[in-house]
Motif scaffolding. Structure first.
Motif, PDB file in Angstrom:
ATOM      1  N   HIS A 152       0.836  -1.203   0.000  1.00 53.39           N
ATOM      2  CA  HIS A 152       0.000   0.000   0.000  1.00 53.39           C
ATOM      3  C   HIS A 152       0.870   1.252   0.000  1.00 53.39           C
ATOM      4  O   HIS A 152       0.584   2.218  -0.719  1.00 53.39           O
ATOM      5  CB  HIS A 152      -0.921  -0.015   1.224  1.00 53.39           C
ATOM      6  CG  HIS A 152      -1.753   1.214   1.353  1.00 53.39           C
ATOM      7  ND1 HIS A 152      -2.623   1.631   0.362  1.00 53.39           N
ATOM      8  CD2 HIS A 152      -1.851   2.142   2.351  1.00 53.39           C
ATOM      9  CE1 HIS A 152      -3.217   2.743   0.744  1.00 53.39           C
ATOM     10  NE2 HIS A 152      -2.772   3.082   1.936  1.00 53.39           N
ATOM     11  N   ASN A 166       1.253   0.016  10.553  1.00 58.50           N
ATOM     12  CA  ASN A 166       1.187  -1.321   9.963  1.00 58.50           C
ATOM     13  C   ASN A 166       1.762  -1.297   8.554  1.00 58.50           C
ATOM     14  O   ASN A 166       1.614  -0.321   7.832  1.00 58.50           O
ATOM     15  CB  ASN A 166      -0.258  -1.814   9.894  1.00 58.50           C
ATOM     16  CG  ASN A 166      -0.850  -2.066  11.261  1.00 58.50           C
ATOM     17  OD1 ASN A 166      -0.131  -2.318  12.217  1.00 58.50           O
ATOM     18  ND2 ASN A 166      -2.169  -1.979  11.353  1.00 58.50           N
ATOM     19  N   THR A 219       1.086  -2.847   5.060  1.00 57.26           N
ATOM     20  CA  THR A 219      -0.138  -3.408   4.481  1.00 57.26           C
ATOM     21  C   THR A 219       0.049  -3.717   3.005  1.00 57.26           C
ATOM     22  O   THR A 219       0.615  -2.919   2.257  1.00 57.26           O
ATOM     23  CB  THR A 219      -1.313  -2.424   4.659  1.00 57.26           C
ATOM     24  OG1 THR A 219      -1.517  -2.194   6.054  1.00 57.26           O
ATOM     25  CG2 THR A 219      -2.583  -2.974   4.055  1.00 57.26           C
ATOM     26  N   TYR A 252      -7.008  -7.110   2.431  1.00 61.64           N
ATOM     27  CA  TYR A 252      -5.840  -6.480   3.037  1.00 61.64           C
ATOM     28  C   TYR A 252      -5.131  -7.487   3.933  1.00 61.64           C
ATOM     29  O   TYR A 252      -5.759  -8.220   4.688  1.00 61.64           O
ATOM     30  CB  TYR A 252      -6.251  -5.275   3.888  1.00 61.64           C
ATOM     31  CG  TYR A 252      -7.095  -4.252   3.173  1.00 61.64           C
ATOM     32  CD1 TYR A 252      -6.540  -3.357   2.281  1.00 61.64           C
ATOM     33  CD2 TYR A 252      -8.476  -4.188   3.389  1.00 61.64           C
ATOM     34  CE1 TYR A 252      -7.310  -2.413   1.624  1.00 61.64           C
ATOM     35  CE2 TYR A 252      -9.264  -3.254   2.734  1.00 61.64           C
ATOM     36  CZ  TYR A 252      -8.673  -2.362   1.857  1.00 61.64           C
ATOM     37  OH  TYR A 252      -9.444  -1.429   1.201  1.00 61.64           O
ATOM     38  N   SER A 308      -1.926  -7.277   6.723  1.00 62.62           N
ATOM     39  CA  SER A 308      -1.067  -6.297   7.398  1.00 62.62           C
ATOM     40  C   SER A 308      -0.301  -6.956   8.535  1.00 62.62           C
ATOM     41  O   SER A 308      -0.773  -7.925   9.143  1.00 62.62           O
ATOM     42  CB  SER A 308      -1.897  -5.138   7.978  1.00 62.62           C
ATOM     43  OG  SER A 308      -2.706  -4.543   7.007  1.00 62.62           O
ATOM     44  N   PRO A 363      -7.060  -0.643   7.327  1.00 63.71           N
ATOM     45  CA  PRO A 363      -5.594  -0.702   7.324  1.00 63.71           C
ATOM     46  C   PRO A 363      -4.927   0.082   6.215  1.00 63.71           C
ATOM     47  O   PRO A 363      -3.719   0.274   6.251  1.00 63.71           O
ATOM     48  CB  PRO A 363      -5.321  -2.209   7.178  1.00 63.71           C
ATOM     49  CG  PRO A 363      -6.550  -2.776   6.571  1.00 63.71           C
ATOM     50  CD  PRO A 363      -7.680  -1.955   7.082  1.00 63.71           C
ATOM     51  N   ARG A 401      -1.372   5.154   9.871  1.00 59.03           N
ATOM     52  CA  ARG A 401      -1.424   4.361  11.091  1.00 59.03           C
ATOM     53  C   ARG A 401      -2.323   4.966  12.159  1.00 59.03           C
ATOM     54  O   ARG A 401      -3.103   4.264  12.801  1.00 59.03           O
ATOM     55  CB  ARG A 401       0.003   4.198  11.650  1.00 59.03           C
ATOM     56  CG  ARG A 401       0.060   3.458  12.994  1.00 59.03           C
ATOM     57  CD  ARG A 401      -0.425   2.025  12.870  1.00 59.03           C
ATOM     58  NE  ARG A 401      -0.492   1.353  14.150  1.00 59.03           N
ATOM     59  CZ  ARG A 401      -1.551   1.373  14.957  1.00 59.03           C
ATOM     60  NH1 ARG A 401      -2.629   2.053  14.601  1.00 59.03           N
ATOM     61  NH2 ARG A 401      -1.541   0.714  16.099  1.00 59.03           N
TER      62      ARG A 401
END
Length: 838
Positions: free
Chosen positions: A237, A285, A287, A359, A361, A703, A707
C-alpha cells in the motif's frame, strides 16, 4: 547497488542450497504440450506431445491441431495448441490418490484460422469447474496461466474442455502433478469469527497470489514443487512502509512438519520488515492490498521466519487480515523454539466488507520491546464454492452429470444394495421414533444436536410451530413440548429459497450463507444455512436457539424456527428488509441516513442490548456487537442479531466470566482481550465503536489509512478529547447536527470506549444519554422551525441539566415486557417530547 548486490547474493546461495537438497519426486507427473509434434523444453522440464498417449488418453471429436513457430509467443510452451470443436477430454491414469496440481496454459496464437481471442474457455473436471467462459477479447493479457489443486479420489482424472454453442475452445499445455499430502492440511482457522474450519480436502483451490516478500522472483527451477513466487512490491500500500531484509539460505533451519515443499529456502531467507513511511507514529502497519472476487472465500497462508532478531523473544507483532486480527502478539521465536526457523499459518477469509479488496497487514505489538514486524511469504488461494466452481456458478452441470455417469457400472449394483439397506434402516428408524413418542418416561425427545433448556417464544410461534405444516413425519423429532419455534422440513426450506438460489443471497457469515425466503403463506423470512464444513456451526446453532428461544424483545431479531433434517443446520428468522446498519453507512450506494435516523437506530440497538444485560434472570453478553449485527426492518427499527457467540454473564457472586477471546477485531474490548475476562462492559465498549462508525461513516478498522487513523476508536477519541468531532464526522452530516446533540453523543461514545471496564457506563446509562442526545436534536430543530416561521423571536430556552450518574432506565422494568421500558423512557423525557413548550 547495495540492494541489488544483496538480491544477487541471496539468489546465488539459493541455487547452491536448492541444488544440494533432495527435490520432491511426484508419483504422478504429466507434462503435456498440446498439439506439438515434438518434446518441448520449458522451465527445465520436458513436455511431451499429446499424441504420445502411454499413461493418458485424449478423447476428442472434430478437434484441430495447430502448431506454429511463432517466436513472439511468451515462451516455447505457448507455440503450439490443440483446438476443440466438440466437448473433449484428457483422461489421466492416477497411481497415487490425493491432491494434484492442475496447471493450464493458454495463448491464442495468430494465423490459426480461428478467432481464438474470442473463443470462450471452459474447463471442468468430474467434480469442479476450473474455468468458465473466459475469453482474451478485451483483455490486456496475451497469455493465461492457471494453477489449481484438485483432490483426486479415484484412479483417473478427466480434464474436460467444453466449447460453447457453435464455438471452439483450445489449450496449449497441461500439467497434472502429485502434491504432497501434508502441503494443504484439512483444517484452517476461520476469521469471522475465529473458529476452526475443516473440509479443505473436499474442495478445489486456485492459486491467486504467491509472493516472496522482500526477495526476488522465484521460478519453478527454484522450487521443488514447480511453483512461481513473485516479488511483493507492487502490492504494498505504501512502498516506503517496508524494507527488505535477508539472511543466508543456509541458516534456515526447517523444523518437523515444515519442509522445502512448504516454501523454498529463499522465501524464508528474505522478508519485508517495517520501513520508514514518514509518519509521526512509529507503530504503523505494513499493508499489502489485493484484488479478489468477493463472491468467494479464500485460503490465506502466511509464512514467517525470524531472520532479524539477535536474541529470542525480541520480535513480537500482530498480524491482520482485513479488519480481523489473525494472530495477536506473535512471538516467532517462542513458537518455533529458535531463530531462523520457518513457521506458517493458514486462515480462511473473504474480501473486506464484501468489496473486491483484501488487506494483509503486520504491525508491532504495543506491549513489545521492539517496534518491528515481518512477513516472509504469502499465498492466497480461492476455495471452490458450493456448486464446485472456481469461476462463478456452474453453467455446465449437464456436462458434469454426463461425465459422472460414465463411472463404472458396478456403481449401479452398489447403489442398489446400499438403497435396500437404507430402506430397511429407515423403517427401523420410524419404528424407533414411534416407540420413543409413546414412551412416557422420557421428558424430552432425543435430538441429534440439541440439549437445550425449554423456553417459550410466543412472539415467534406460528400455527405450525409444533409440527411442520407440510409433513409432520419428515422428522422424528417432536417439538410439541419444546416450544423452540416452528420445525421446518428441508423441502420447505428448499421451496422457500428456490433451492438456495444465489440471487436471494443476503450475506455470508462464519456460520454460513443467509438467504431471503418466502414461506407458503407469503411471509418473508431470512434463512441462515449452516456450512457443513465449518466446525463453528454446531456451537453457533446450539447457542442461537438456546438464546433466542428464551428472549423476546422488539429490538432483538426473532427466531421463527429451524430445520435439522438431512444433516442440515438451518435457522429461520424474521426478515429485516433494510439489512445491516453498516450497508447504510458506507460501502454501498444507499441513501445517507439523517442524524435523527442514526440516533434512533442507536437507541433501538441500545435497548436490545440493555434488555440482554438486565431483562433475563441472568445477564447475557452478546460478545459480537458490530454494525453488521444490527439489522433494520422496513421502518428502520433497529434489532440486534447473531447470538452465536453470546455468553451467559457472571452470577451475583462473580465479577466476570473467564473465557477465550471471541469477537470481531476492531470492536474487541481491550481489557477482555488482555485478561480474557468477559463482562457486560465488553458489549459497552463494542457499542462505543459502533457509535463512532455511525458518526463517521467508516469501518472500525481500515488498514489502508495512515497508522493513526486505522483504528476508529483511537482516532475518534483523539478528536473527541479536543472537542472537534465535527472535523471527522460524515460529510453528509456537516451543518445538520445540533452542537449540543453532537457533544452529548461524543461524550457517550467516549465513556463507552474507556480503557477500563469499571470506567464505562452500563447500557442503561448509554441508552439514557442517547435518548437525551435525540431530544436535544429535536429541541434544536423545533426551535429552528419556530425561529424561521414565527413573527415573534423566542430566545434560547435553557434545558435543565440531567444527572448522568442516575440510570433512569433501570427503574422497575419487566424482563418479559419491553413496553415497560418505553413507558419509563417516556416519563423521563415528558418535558422534552414537545419541545415547543409545556
Amino acid at each position: 547497488m547495495m540492494r541489488m548486490s544483496l538480491v544477487i547474493a541471496v539468489v546465488f546461495f539459493g541455487f547452491i542450497v536448492h541444488g544440494s537438497s533432495a527435490a520432491f519426486n511426484p508419483v504422478d507427473s504429466f507434462l503435456i504440450a498440446c498439439g506439438s509434434s515434438q518434446n518441448v523444453s520449458f522451465q527445465g522440464q520436458a513436455f511431451v506431445p499429446d499424441s504420445f498417449q502411454s499413461s493418458f488418453l485424449l478423447k476428442s471429436e472434430g478437434d484441430t491441431v495447430f502448431s506454429a513457430t511463432d517466436f513472439s509467443a511468451p515462451s516455447p510452451i505457448y507455440r503450439s495448441l490443440r483446438i476443440f470443436t466438440e466437448p473433449s477430454s484428457y483422461e489421466f491414469d492416477i497411481r497415487q490418490k490425493g491432491r494434484h496440481w492442475v496447471r493450464l496454459y493458454f495463448h491464442p496464437l495468430p494465423n490459426s484460422g480461428h478467432d481464438l481471442r474470442s473463443a470462450p474457455l471452459t474447463v471442468v473436471t468430474e467434480n469442479f469447474v476450473l474455468l468458465n467462459n473466459f475469453t482474451f477479447k478485451n483483455q490486456n493479457q496475451s497469455y493465461l496461466f492457471k494453477e489449481y489443486i484438485v483432490n483426486v479420489t479415484s484412479d483417473s482424472l478427466s480434464i474436460n474442455f467444453v466449447p460453447s454453442n457453435n464455438s471452439i475452445t483450445f489449450v496449449n499445455a497441461i500439467e497434472v502433478v502429485s502434491v504432497p499430502d501434508y502441503l494443504i492440511p484439512d483444517q484452517a482457522l476461520d476469521l469471522s469469527p475465529a473458529t476452526p474450519f475443516s473440509g479443505l480436502s473436499e474442495v478445489a483451490l486456485e492459486t491467486i497470489y504467491r509472493l516472496n516478500m522482500g526477495g526476488p522472483l522465484l521460478t519453478p527451477q527454484n522450487d521443488t514443487l514447480g511453483r512461481t513466487w513473485e516479488n511483493d512490491v507492487k502490492y504494498l500500500h505504501v512502498n516506503s512502509s517496508a524494507v527488505n531484509v535477508s539472511a543466508s539460505p543456509g541458516t534456515i533451519k526447517y523444523p518437523p512438519g515444515v519442509t522445502a515443499e512448504t516454501a523454498p529456502n529463499l522465501v524464508y531467507a528474505t522478508a519485508e520488515a517495517m520501513g520508514n513511511p514518514n509518519v509521526a507514529n512509529l507503530n504503523f502497519n505494513v499493508t499489502w492490498v489485493f484484488s479478489v472476487d468477493p463472491s468467494f472465500v479464500y485460503l490465506v497462508r502466511l509464512h514467517f521466519c525470524d531472520i532479524v532478531s539477535m536474541a529470542m523473544n525480541d520480535l513480537v507483532f500482530n498480524v491482520y487480515i482485513n479488519s480481523d486480527i489473525a494472530i495477536a502478539s506473535l512471538d516467532l521465536s517462542s513458537k518455533t523454539g529458535g531463530l531462523a526457523v520457518p513457521y506458517y499459518k493458514d486462515f480462511i477469509s473473504n474480501s473486506s466488507t464484501n468489496s473486491s479488496t483484501m488487506y494483509v497487514s503486520v504491525g508491532p505489538d504495543v506491549m513489545a520491546n521492539t517496534a518491528n514486524a515481518i512477513l516472509n511469504g504469502l499465498e492466497i488461494m480461492k476455495i471452490s464454492n458450493g456448486a464446485g466452481s472456481l469461476d462463478g456458478p456452474s453453467p455446465v452441470d449437464g456436462f458434469l452429470l454426463k461425465s459422472r455417469s460414465k463411472k463404472s457400472k458396478t456403481g449401479i449394483v452398489i447403489g442398489s444394495v446400499v438403497g435396500a439397506a437404507v430402506a430397511m434402516g429407515f423403517m427401523a428408524l420410524c419404528w424407533w421414533c414411534f416407540m420413543a413418542r409413546k414412551s412416557k418416561t422420557s421428558t424430552h425427545p432425543s435430538h441429534p444436536w440439541l440439549s437445550l433448556p425449554l423456553y417459550g417464544n410466543s412472539q415467534t410461534m406460528t400455527k405450525g410451530s409444533t409440527i411442520s405444516q407440510k409433513s409432520g413425519t419428515a422428522s422424528c423429532v417432536s417439538l410439541a413440548s419444546t416450544n423452540l419455534g416452528r420445525l421446518f422440513t428441508f423441502q420447505e426450506i428448499m421451496d422457500a429459497t428456490n433451492k438456495f438460489d444465489e440471487s436471494l443471497l443476503l450475506g455470508v457469515g462464519g456460520f454460513g450463507k443467509v438467504y431471503k425466503g418466502t414461506l407458503d403463506d407469503g411471509i418473508y423470512v431470512a434463512i441462515k444455512r449452516g456450512n457443513p464444513r465449518s466446525e463453528q456451526g454446531l456451537a453457533e446453532f446450539h447457542t442461537e436457539i438456546e438464546m433466542l428461544s428464551k428472549l423476546r424483545h422488539r429490538h432483538l431479531v426473532s427466531l421463527i424456527g429451524y430445520c435439522d433434517e438431512r444433516s442440515e443446520m438451518v435457522l429461520v428468522y424474521e426478515y429485516m428488509a433494510n439489512g445491516p446498519l453498516r450497508s447504510h453507512l458506507y460501502g454501498t450506494e444507499l441513501p445517507s441516513l439523517s442524524w435523527k435516523q442514526r440516533l434512533e437506530i442507536c437507541i433501538g440497538a441500545a435497548r436490545g442490548l440493555h434488555y440482554l444485560h438486565t431483562g433475563a434472570a441472568q445477564s447475557i453478553i452478546h460478545r459480537d456487537v458490530k454494525t453488521t449485527n444490527i439489522l433494520l426492518d422496513e421502518n428502520f427499527v433497529a434489532k440486534v442479531a447473531d447470538f452465536g457467540l453470546s455468553k451467559t454473564g457472571p452470577s451475583l457472586d462473580q465479577t466476570h466470566v473467564s473465557t477465550a477471546v471471541k469477537g470481531s477485531f476492531g470492536y474487541l474490548d481491550p481489557e477482555y482481550f488482555r485478561r480474557q475476562q468477559l463482562t457486560e462492559k465488553s458489549d459497552v465498549y463494542s457499542f462505543g465503536v459502533v457509535l463512532m462508525e455511525v458518526l463517521c461513516s467508516r469501518p472500525a478498522l481500515n488498514p489502508v489509512l495512515p497508522r493513526e487513523q486505522v483504528n476508529i476508536a483511537e482516532w475518534a477519541m483523539t478528536w473527541q478529547k479536543k472537542g472537534m468531532l465535527d472535523h471527522i464526522m460524515d460529510p453528509a452530516l456537516v451543518g445538520k447536527i445540533s452542537p449540543a446533540s453532537l457533544r452529548k453523543f461524543g461524550e457517550t461514545a467516549e465513556k463507552c470506549l474507556a480503557e477500563q471496564g469499571v470506567d464505562r457506563p452500563t447500557m442503561g446509562d448509554v441508552l439514557w444519554n442517547l435518548e437525551y442526545a435525540l431530544q436535544l436534536e429535536e429541541t434544536s430543530s423545533a426551535l429552528t422551525d419556530i425561529d424561521e416561521n414565527s413573527t415573534n423571536h423566542i430566545a434560547d430556552i435553557p434545558l435543565q441539566p440531567f444527572d448522568n450518574s442516575i440510570n433512569m432506565i433501570d427503574v422497575a422494568h419487566s424482563g418479559t415486557d419491553d413496553d415497560a421500558e418505553d413507558v419509563t423512557t417516556s416519563a423521563v423525557f415528558s418535558q422534552l417530547v414537545n419541545p415547543r413548550g409545556r
